[in-house]
Design a protein around this motif. Structure first.
Motif, PDB file in Angstrom:
ATOM      1  N   ARG A  55       1.301  -9.149 -50.956  1.00  0.00           N
ATOM      2  CA  ARG A  55       1.446 -10.286 -50.041  1.00  0.00           C
ATOM      3  C   ARG A  55       1.791  -9.816 -48.630  1.00  0.00           C
ATOM      4  N   LEU A  56       2.684  -8.849 -48.543  1.00  0.00           N
ATOM      5  CA  LEU A  56       3.090  -8.331 -47.239  1.00  0.00           C
ATOM      6  C   LEU A  56       1.906  -7.699 -46.510  1.00  0.00           C
ATOM      7  N   PHE A  57       1.159  -6.836 -47.201  1.00  0.00           N
ATOM      8  CA  PHE A  57       0.047  -6.153 -46.545  1.00  0.00           C
ATOM      9  C   PHE A  57      -1.049  -7.133 -46.141  1.00  0.00           C
ATOM     10  N   ALA A  58      -1.238  -8.186 -46.928  1.00  0.00           N
ATOM     11  CA  ALA A  58      -2.224  -9.200 -46.553  1.00  0.00           C
ATOM     12  C   ALA A  58      -1.809  -9.906 -45.265  1.00  0.00           C
ATOM     13  N   MET A  59      -0.533 -10.201 -45.118  1.00  0.00           N
ATOM     14  CA  MET A  59      -0.048 -10.846 -43.897  1.00  0.00           C
ATOM     15  C   MET A  59      -0.115  -9.890 -42.713  1.00  0.00           C
ATOM     16  N   MET A  60       0.261  -8.640 -42.937  1.00  0.00           N
ATOM     17  CA  MET A  60       0.185  -7.651 -41.869  1.00  0.00           C
ATOM     18  C   MET A  60      -1.246  -7.497 -41.361  1.00  0.00           C
ATOM     19  N   GLY A  61      -2.202  -7.532 -42.286  1.00  0.00           N
ATOM     20  CA  GLY A  61      -3.585  -7.317 -41.918  1.00  0.00           C
ATOM     21  C   GLY A  61      -4.138  -8.364 -40.967  1.00  0.00           C
ATOM     22  N   LYS A  62      -3.526  -9.532 -40.942  1.00  0.00           N
ATOM     23  CA  LYS A  62      -3.982 -10.588 -40.034  1.00  0.00           C
ATOM     24  C   LYS A  62      -3.504 -10.365 -38.601  1.00  0.00           C
ATOM     25  N   VAL A  63      -2.517  -9.496 -38.415  1.00  0.00           N
ATOM     26  CA  VAL A  63      -1.974  -9.256 -37.079  1.00  0.00           C
ATOM     27  C   VAL A  63      -2.736  -8.082 -36.457  1.00  0.00           C
ATOM     28  N   THR A  64      -3.956  -8.368 -36.046  1.00  0.00           N
ATOM     29  CA  THR A  64      -4.841  -7.364 -35.470  1.00  0.00           C
ATOM     30  C   THR A  64      -4.504  -7.136 -33.994  1.00  0.00           C
ATOM     31  N   PRO A  65      -5.022  -6.076 -33.392  1.00  0.00           N
ATOM     32  CA  PRO A  65      -4.785  -5.883 -31.958  1.00  0.00           C
ATOM     33  C   PRO A  65      -5.219  -7.069 -31.104  1.00  0.00           C
ATOM     34  N   ASP A  66      -6.349  -7.678 -31.417  1.00  0.00           N
ATOM     35  CA  ASP A  66      -6.781  -8.845 -30.646  1.00  0.00           C
ATOM     36  C   ASP A  66      -5.792  -9.994 -30.788  1.00  0.00           C
ATOM     37  N   VAL A  67      -5.274 -10.182 -31.997  1.00  0.00           N
ATOM     38  CA  VAL A  67      -4.271 -11.212 -32.228  1.00  0.00           C
ATOM     39  C   VAL A  67      -2.984 -10.878 -31.463  1.00  0.00           C
ATOM     40  N   MET A  68      -2.573  -9.624 -31.520  1.00  0.00           N
ATOM     41  CA  MET A  68      -1.377  -9.211 -30.775  1.00  0.00           C
ATOM     42  C   MET A  68      -1.498  -9.556 -29.299  1.00  0.00           C
ATOM     43  N   ALA A  69      -2.654  -9.249 -28.713  1.00  0.00           N
ATOM     44  CA  ALA A  69      -2.854  -9.464 -27.284  1.00  0.00           C
ATOM     45  C   ALA A  69      -2.886 -10.950 -26.945  1.00  0.00           C
ATOM     46  N   ALA A  70      -3.603 -11.733 -27.740  1.00  0.00           N
ATOM     47  CA  ALA A  70      -3.695 -13.167 -27.463  1.00  0.00           C
ATOM     48  C   ALA A  70      -2.337 -13.845 -27.590  1.00  0.00           C
ATOM     49  N   ASP A  71      -1.615 -13.506 -28.645  1.00  0.00           N
ATOM     50  CA  ASP A  71      -0.283 -14.078 -28.817  1.00  0.00           C
ATOM     51  C   ASP A  71       0.644 -13.652 -27.685  1.00  0.00           C
ATOM     52  N   ALA A  72       0.584 -12.374 -27.313  1.00  0.00           N
ATOM     53  CA  ALA A  72       1.469 -11.879 -26.259  1.00  0.00           C
ATOM     54  C   ALA A  72       1.236 -12.616 -24.945  1.00  0.00           C
ATOM     55  N   ALA A  73      -0.019 -12.875 -24.612  1.00  0.00           N
ATOM     56  CA  ALA A  73      -0.297 -13.610 -23.375  1.00  0.00           C
ATOM     57  C   ALA A  73       0.382 -14.974 -23.401  1.00  0.00           C
ATOM     58  N   ALA A  74       0.365 -15.632 -24.561  1.00  0.00           N
ATOM     59  CA  ALA A  74       1.039 -16.929 -24.693  1.00  0.00           C
ATOM     60  C   ALA A  74       2.556 -16.764 -24.587  1.00  0.00           C
ATOM     61  N   PHE A  75       3.099 -15.723 -25.200  1.00  0.00           N
ATOM     62  CA  PHE A  75       4.545 -15.486 -25.107  1.00  0.00           C
ATOM     63  C   PHE A  75       4.959 -15.238 -23.664  1.00  0.00           C
ATOM     64  N   PHE A  76       4.175 -14.450 -22.939  1.00  0.00           N
ATOM     65  CA  PHE A  76       4.518 -14.142 -21.547  1.00  0.00           C
ATOM     66  C   PHE A  76       4.422 -15.394 -20.672  1.00  0.00           C
ATOM     67  N   ASP A  77       3.415 -16.218 -20.917  1.00  0.00           N
ATOM     68  CA  ASP A  77       3.316 -17.472 -20.171  1.00  0.00           C
ATOM     69  C   ASP A  77       4.533 -18.354 -20.445  1.00  0.00           C
ATOM     70  N   TYR A  78       4.951 -18.379 -21.693  1.00  0.00           N
ATOM     71  CA  TYR A  78       6.135 -19.163 -22.055  1.00  0.00           C
ATOM     72  C   TYR A  78       7.368 -18.649 -21.304  1.00  0.00           C
ATOM     73  N   LEU A  79       7.570 -17.335 -21.330  1.00  0.00           N
ATOM     74  CA  LEU A  79       8.725 -16.769 -20.643  1.00  0.00           C
ATOM     75  C   LEU A  79       8.674 -17.059 -19.147  1.00  0.00           C
ATOM     76  N   ALA A  80       7.495 -16.909 -18.544  1.00  0.00           N
ATOM     77  CA  ALA A  80       7.366 -17.117 -17.099  1.00  0.00           C
ATOM     78  C   ALA A  80       7.701 -18.547 -16.700  1.00  0.00           C
ATOM     79  N   ALA A  81       7.516 -19.495 -17.610  1.00  0.00           N
ATOM     80  CA  ALA A  81       7.782 -20.905 -17.317  1.00  0.00           C
ATOM     81  C   ALA A  81       9.219 -21.317 -17.592  1.00  0.00           C
ATOM     82  N   ARG A  82       9.996 -20.456 -18.239  1.00  0.00           N
ATOM     83  CA  ARG A  82      11.366 -20.801 -18.592  1.00  0.00           C
ATOM     84  C   ARG A  82      12.295 -20.601 -17.397  1.00  0.00           C
ATOM     85  N   PRO A  83      13.202 -21.541 -17.133  1.00  0.00           N
ATOM     86  CA  PRO A  83      14.144 -21.369 -16.017  1.00  0.00           C
ATOM     87  C   PRO A  83      15.128 -20.231 -16.240  1.00  0.00           C
TER      88      PRO A  83
END
Length: 245
Positions: A87-115
């Motif tokens: 189960r763990l390896f199946a979940m890990m496998g979904k976190v691909t480099p493309d997913v990492m990058a797309a999610d990170a862009a959203a996280f950074f946008d969130y941080l930039a908008a926080r006071p």
């Protein structure tokens, strides 16, 4: 220590996060803390609180949010239990480099908008799988990452095109890697290859091996090593202090 629970909208849905800040008035530099393969759990929220004490707004994302309300793993038994390991390896496998990058862009946008957060370039840090994510994001979203750290990170040197060492020439961040000894996921040869790639790219960096085993920095991991963990906290304080201000 102030802590809020929230969610970040990504291309694939809604990612639960917690944001940890110091007491007092901000804004503070922002850091994304990526958990190890076991995912977000109380240990990482406590670690984010501790990092926040040094003057940072620390975001901890649930990198497995695509699996919905997933059942937590027991880090003491997960690798010895065949069903849980699968189960763990199946979940890990979904976190691909493309997913990492797309999610990170959203996280950074969130941080930039926080006071509570200042600036538009951030720090990243991570453990095990999260250490690989931290460096991968520094290579794939380079304009948003000023400082990237990895602790007992695995898979930093592979044959894949998005291996962090292949992304070195795209990075703008300073890089710190605190590796574990006798770690098949990041060997001494891997350390030399990563160091060579970062040097060739002109990246300010440190790659060093701790006298402790994989998992040394995370309190609920069996190989947790208090002196090595203390050294890793000192490294984070020094590194982020130098590169995030």
């Amino acid at each position: 220590m102030p802590r809020i629970t929230d969610s970040v909208t990504t291309a694939d849905g809604s990612c639960p996060v917690s944001l940890h800040t110091p007491d007092g008035d901000g804004p503070w530099p922002g850091i994304v803390m990526y958990p190890d393969a076991g995912g977000v759990r109380p240990t990482f929220r406590a670690m984010a609180d501790k990092l926040a004490e040094h003057g940072y707004a620390v975001l901890v994302p649930d990198v497995y949010y695509r699996d919905g309300d997933w059942a937590p793993f027991s880090m003491a038994t997960v690798f010895d239990d065949e069903a849980e390991r699968t189960r763990l390896f199946a979940m890990m496998g979904k976190v691909t480099p493309d997913v990492m990058a797309a999610d990170a862009a959203a996280f950074f946008d969130y941080l930039a908008a926080r006071p509570e957060v200042r600036g538009d370039a951030f720090g990243t840090t991570g453990y095990c799988m999260g250490g690989r994510t931290s460096l991968t994001v520094a290579g794939l979203v380079p304009e948003r990452v000023a400082a990237a750290m990895s602790f007992h990170g695995g898979g930093l040197v592979t044959d894949e095109p998005n291996s962090p060492h292949h992304l070195a020439d795209r990075m703008r961040a300073a890089v710190y890697v605190g590796a574990a000894k006798n770690d098949r996921s990041f060997t001494v040869d891997d350390g030399e290859a990563l160091d060579k790639a970062l040097t060739a790219a002109g990246i300010e960096h440190t790659v060093e091996f701790y006298d402790a085993f994989h998992g040394f920095a995370v309190p609920d991991n069996g190989p947790y090593d208090e002196p090595a963990a203390r050294r890793h906290w000192e490294a984070m304080q020094s590194f982020f202090g130098a590169h995030l201000g």
